[in-house]
Design a protein around this motif. Structure first.
Motif, PDB file in Angstrom:
ATOM      1  N   VAL A 128       5.049  -8.189  -1.374  1.00 22.70           N
ATOM      2  CA  VAL A 128       4.737  -8.277  -2.918  1.00 22.70           C
ATOM      3  C   VAL A 128       2.930  -8.640  -3.031  1.00 22.70           C
ATOM      4  O   VAL A 128       2.941  -9.780  -2.743  1.00 22.70           O
ATOM      5  CB  VAL A 128       5.794  -9.166  -3.565  1.00 22.70           C
ATOM      6  N   LEU A 129       2.379  -7.739  -3.460  1.00 23.16           N
ATOM      7  CA  LEU A 129       1.102  -8.023  -3.371  1.00 23.16           C
ATOM      8  C   LEU A 129       0.613  -7.719  -5.031  1.00 23.16           C
ATOM      9  O   LEU A 129       0.972  -7.107  -5.755  1.00 23.16           O
ATOM     10  CB  LEU A 129       0.217  -6.907  -2.621  1.00 23.16           C
ATOM     11  N   GLU A 130      -0.520  -8.639  -5.360  1.00 22.30           N
ATOM     12  CA  GLU A 130      -1.325  -8.619  -6.588  1.00 22.30           C
ATOM     13  C   GLU A 130      -2.651  -8.130  -6.478  1.00 22.30           C
ATOM     14  O   GLU A 130      -3.531  -8.647  -5.582  1.00 22.30           O
ATOM     15  CB  GLU A 130      -1.398  -9.974  -7.359  1.00 22.30           C
ATOM     16  N   ASP A 131      -3.204  -6.965  -7.072  1.00 23.79           N
ATOM     17  CA  ASP A 131      -4.505  -6.485  -7.095  1.00 23.79           C
ATOM     18  C   ASP A 131      -5.373  -7.398  -7.914  1.00 23.79           C
ATOM     19  O   ASP A 131      -5.144  -7.129  -9.165  1.00 23.79           O
ATOM     20  CB  ASP A 131      -4.184  -5.003  -7.581  1.00 23.79           C
ATOM     21  N   ASP A 161      -8.711  -2.825  -9.363  1.00 23.81           N
ATOM     22  CA  ASP A 161      -9.486  -1.837  -8.862  1.00 23.81           C
ATOM     23  C   ASP A 161      -8.400  -0.650  -8.186  1.00 23.81           C
ATOM     24  O   ASP A 161      -8.952   0.315  -7.633  1.00 23.81           O
ATOM     25  CB  ASP A 161     -10.679  -2.002  -8.210  1.00 23.81           C
ATOM     26  N   SER A 162      -7.172  -0.845  -8.234  1.00 27.31           N
ATOM     27  CA  SER A 162      -6.123  -0.212  -7.540  1.00 27.31           C
ATOM     28  C   SER A 162      -6.330  -0.161  -6.031  1.00 27.31           C
ATOM     29  O   SER A 162      -5.635   0.774  -5.238  1.00 27.31           O
ATOM     30  CB  SER A 162      -6.248   1.252  -8.200  1.00 27.31           C
ATOM     31  N   SER A 163      -7.102  -0.823  -5.431  1.00 26.79           N
ATOM     32  CA  SER A 163      -7.343  -0.901  -3.885  1.00 26.79           C
ATOM     33  C   SER A 163      -6.537  -2.104  -3.580  1.00 26.79           C
ATOM     34  O   SER A 163      -6.691  -3.371  -4.110  1.00 26.79           O
ATOM     35  CB  SER A 163      -8.756  -1.156  -3.568  1.00 26.79           C
ATOM     36  N   LEU A 164      -5.864  -2.176  -2.745  1.00 30.17           N
ATOM     37  CA  LEU A 164      -4.990  -3.189  -1.930  1.00 30.17           C
ATOM     38  C   LEU A 164      -5.953  -3.919  -0.861  1.00 30.17           C
ATOM     39  O   LEU A 164      -5.416  -4.946  -0.263  1.00 30.17           O
ATOM     40  CB  LEU A 164      -3.668  -2.857  -1.164  1.00 30.17           C
TER      41      LEU A 164
END
Length: 71
Positions: free
Chosen positions: A15-18, A22-25
């Protein structure tokens, strides 16, 4: 040779937060303590519905990692 198939299948991820939106992980950070639920779609209705069965639940670790094992 005996293979324990009950431990052979898993679903795992992060589970990640940008953080900068910028929509890049590439610069994403993991989020800890997030509850993650795994449902079985038993009624063929898209999304979670009343007829679906909760299979398992877990919580992400400090890096945002979760894993369902023994599926």
């Amino acid at each position: 040779m005996v293979i324990d198939v009950t431990a052979a299948f898993r679903i795992e991820g992060n589970v990640l937060e940008d953080v900068n939106g910028d929509s890049s992980l590439a610069d994403a950070v993991g989020i800890g303590s997030v509850d993650v639920y795994l449902y079985q779609d038993t009624d063929a209705i898209a999304g979670i519905s009343a007829g679906d069965s909760l299979v398992a639940a877990t919580t992400t670790n400090g890096s945002g990692f979760y894993s369902f094992v023994g599926l």
